[in-house]
Design a protein around this motif. Structure first.
Motif, mmCIF file in Angstrom:
data_model
loop_
_atom_site.group_PDB
_atom_site.id
_atom_site.type_symbol
_atom_site.label_atom_id
_atom_site.label_comp_id
_atom_site.label_asym_id
_atom_site.label_seq_id
_atom_site.Cartn_x
_atom_site.Cartn_y
_atom_site.Cartn_z
ATOM 1 N N PHE A 8 70.806 18.615 43.053
ATOM 2 C CA PHE A 8 70.107 17.441 43.560
ATOM 3 C C PHE A 8 69.434 17.826 44.873
ATOM 4 O O PHE A 8 70.078 18.382 45.757
ATOM 5 C CB PHE A 8 71.086 16.290 43.800
ATOM 6 N N PRO A 9 68.150 17.545 45.017
ATOM 7 C CA PRO A 9 67.457 17.906 46.258
ATOM 8 C C PRO A 9 67.916 17.053 47.434
ATOM 9 O O PRO A 9 68.089 15.843 47.302
ATOM 10 C CB PRO A 9 65.978 17.648 45.928
ATOM 11 N N ARG B 195 77.380 7.902 44.920
ATOM 12 C CA ARG B 195 78.691 8.545 44.974
ATOM 13 C C ARG B 195 78.811 9.519 43.796
ATOM 14 O O ARG B 195 78.753 9.117 42.628
ATOM 15 C CB ARG B 195 79.783 7.472 44.958
ATOM 16 N N HIS B 196 78.996 10.822 44.116
ATOM 17 C CA HIS B 196 78.947 11.892 43.118
ATOM 18 C C HIS B 196 80.302 12.580 42.956
ATOM 19 O O HIS B 196 80.954 12.909 43.954
ATOM 20 C CB HIS B 196 77.937 12.965 43.531
ATOM 21 N N ARG B 197 80.695 12.832 41.704
ATOM 22 C CA ARG B 197 81.937 13.573 41.467
ATOM 23 C C ARG B 197 81.806 14.995 42.004
ATOM 24 O O ARG B 197 80.784 15.668 41.783
ATOM 25 C CB ARG B 197 82.269 13.601 39.966
ATOM 26 N N LEU B 198 82.836 15.459 42.678
ATOM 27 C CA LEU B 198 82.792 16.714 43.441
ATOM 28 C C LEU B 198 82.388 17.939 42.630
ATOM 29 O O LEU B 198 81.653 18.802 43.110
ATOM 30 C CB LEU B 198 84.168 16.986 44.065
ATOM 31 N N ASP B 199 82.887 18.046 41.407
ATOM 32 C CA ASP B 199 82.736 19.297 40.669
ATOM 33 C C ASP B 199 81.408 19.438 39.957
ATOM 34 O O ASP B 199 81.122 20.491 39.396
ATOM 35 C CB ASP B 199 83.855 19.430 39.632
ATOM 36 N N LYS B 200 80.569 18.396 39.960
ATOM 37 C CA LYS B 200 79.393 18.400 39.097
ATOM 38 C C LYS B 200 78.072 18.682 39.795
ATOM 39 O O LYS B 200 77.060 18.893 39.128
ATOM 40 C CB LYS B 200 79.287 17.051 38.375
ATOM 41 N N PHE B 201 78.056 18.680 41.129
ATOM 42 C CA PHE B 201 76.764 18.758 41.808
ATOM 43 C C PHE B 201 76.755 19.751 42.961
ATOM 44 O O PHE B 201 77.769 20.035 43.582
ATOM 45 C CB PHE B 201 76.362 17.374 42.357
ATOM 46 N N GLN B 202 75.548 20.263 43.201
ATOM 47 C CA GLN B 202 75.271 21.005 44.423
ATOM 48 C C GLN B 202 74.005 20.393 45.016
ATOM 49 O O GLN B 202 73.076 20.032 44.290
ATOM 50 C CB GLN B 202 75.077 22.493 44.130
ATOM 51 N N PHE B 203 73.997 20.229 46.314
ATOM 52 C CA PHE B 203 72.871 19.598 46.987
ATOM 53 C C PHE B 203 72.042 20.693 47.649
ATOM 54 O O PHE B 203 72.547 21.453 48.478
ATOM 55 C CB PHE B 203 73.374 18.560 47.992
ATOM 56 N N VAL B 204 70.788 20.781 47.238
ATOM 57 C CA VAL B 204 69.956 21.926 47.597
ATOM 58 C C VAL B 204 68.786 21.512 48.477
ATOM 59 O O VAL B 204 68.309 20.381 48.432
ATOM 60 C CB VAL B 204 69.428 22.647 46.340
ATOM 61 N N ASP B 205 68.346 22.462 49.292
ATOM 62 C CA ASP B 205 67.182 22.253 50.150
ATOM 63 C C ASP B 205 66.500 23.594 50.333
ATOM 64 O O ASP B 205 67.085 24.649 50.047
ATOM 65 C CB ASP B 205 67.621 21.677 51.505
ATOM 66 N N PHE B 206 65.277 23.556 50.795
ATOM 67 C CA PHE B 206 64.538 24.775 51.106
ATOM 68 C C PHE B 206 64.231 24.756 52.587
ATOM 69 O O PHE B 206 63.696 23.780 53.108
ATOM 70 C CB PHE B 206 63.232 24.844 50.306
ATOM 71 N N ALA B 207 64.610 25.812 53.285
ATOM 72 C CA ALA B 207 64.388 25.874 54.728
ATOM 73 C C ALA B 207 63.589 27.122 55.084
ATOM 74 O O ALA B 207 63.813 28.195 54.519
ATOM 75 C CB ALA B 207 65.725 25.888 55.462
ATOM 76 N N ARG B 208 62.665 26.954 55.994
ATOM 77 C CA ARG B 208 61.866 28.077 56.462
ATOM 78 C C ARG B 208 61.999 28.173 57.987
ATOM 79 O O ARG B 208 61.843 27.167 58.687
ATOM 80 C CB ARG B 208 60.400 27.909 56.074
ATOM 81 N N ARG B 209 62.281 29.357 58.501
ATOM 82 C CA ARG B 209 62.395 29.527 59.933
ATOM 83 C C ARG B 209 61.019 29.451 60.592
ATOM 84 O O ARG B 209 60.051 30.063 60.103
ATOM 85 C CB ARG B 209 63.053 30.879 60.254
ATOM 86 N N ALA B 210 60.939 28.704 61.677
ATOM 87 C CA ALA B 210 59.669 28.563 62.395
ATOM 88 C C ALA B 210 59.243 29.914 62.968
ATOM 89 O O ALA B 210 60.066 30.681 63.479
ATOM 90 C CB ALA B 210 59.797 27.528 63.501
ATOM 91 N N GLN B 211 57.963 30.199 62.867
ATOM 92 C CA GLN B 211 57.415 31.452 63.392
ATOM 93 C C GLN B 211 56.903 31.225 64.810
ATOM 94 O O GLN B 211 56.237 30.234 65.099
ATOM 95 C CB GLN B 211 56.269 31.929 62.491
ATOM 96 N N ASN B 212 57.225 32.173 65.707
ATOM 97 C CA ASN B 212 56.761 32.064 67.088
ATOM 98 C C ASN B 212 55.276 32.434 67.188
ATOM 99 O O ASN B 212 54.778 33.226 66.431
ATOM 100 C CB ASN B 212 57.575 33.032 67.985
#
Length: 239
Positions: free
Chosen positions: A76-77, A222-239
């Motif tokens: 799940f995003p 409310r999600h059952r513990l064993d059935k889901f992973q919560f995902v995201d995409f992260a990018r480090r800021a460039q200086n």
């Protein structure tokens, strides 16, 4: 690039992962080995591996290779605002929505606080269980301001509330603040979900706003513990 070949590689490996022939954490052959095995180029192999990665079958680690992910957990995003119907279409699994409550009710002090109501009044309340492959593993509790959602049919609650809000009521839904926590299960969780011996549950709280920043919806999912992973995409800021 030969589409038939990279799709053949993709289908081969996705089928092996789904069937359990390739286990979680197992390393796939290298790009060179795959190219030789399928009689194709590394570019074609990379395309297939990219598709496997994009669809949650493998994780590519630079300099180390590609490894099988745990496909039994549904992703799940965390960022983005997507509906269960939209997520379920990507899951490709048997799903069903069970509506337990769909009524206009007086708001409790807690719901009034969550919706930032100065004077507690009526809200539209929807309680639904999400059944995936025969197990009720998500409990969604939605509350809407009646100013913006004066009525809500059982059909809309069963199918897609957001489809109704956006297409029928023309509500410009924009963004949400999300809070994720692990909490003890409640008697209601035990009654409405298939929890077995699980004593904790993942709770995602959404505070949803319209384009003009109006907070019009509060959701507790409310999600059952064993059935889901919560995902995201992260990018480090460039200086």
């Amino acid at each position: 690039m030969n589409k038939n070949i990279y799709m053949h590689i993709y289908n081969d490996y996705s089928a092996q992962i789904q069937s359990g022939s390739l286990s979680t954490g197992q390393k796939l052959p290298s790009e060179n080995e795959l190219a030789e095995a399928y009689g194709t180029s590394r570019e074609t192999v990379r395309k297939a591996l990219h598709m496997l990665s994009e669809n949650g079958y493998i994780h590519k680690i630079k300099g180390k290779g590609s490894f099988v992910l745990d496909t039994q957990r549904m992703s799940f995003p965390v960022s983005g605002l997507v509906t269960f119907k939209e997520v379920s279409e990507r899951l490709g699994r048997s799903v069903r929505t069970i509506v337990y409550e769909n009524d206009c009710v007086p708001s409790t002090a807690e719901i009034a606080r969550c919706l930032q109501l100065k004077d507690p009044g009526p809200v539209w309340k929807v309680v639904r269980a999400r059944e995936i492959e025969g197990e009720k593993i998500i409990l969604d509790k939605d509350y809407f301001l009646t100013t913006y959602v004066p009525s809500l049919s059982l059909e809309a609650a069963t199918n897609s509330i957001y489809e109704y809000l956006e297409q029928k009521l023309n509500l410009p839904i924009s963004y949400a603040k999300k809070e994720i926590s692990v909490e003890e299960v409640t008697p209601e969780d035990k009654l409405l979900l298939d929890l077995y011996d699980y004593q904790h549950i993942v709770v995602v709280r959404n505070y949803v706003h319209l384009v003009d920043t109006t907070l019009f919806q509060y959701t507790e999912s409310r999600h059952r513990l064993d059935k889901f992973q919560f995902v995201d995409f992260a990018r480090r800021a460039q200086n």
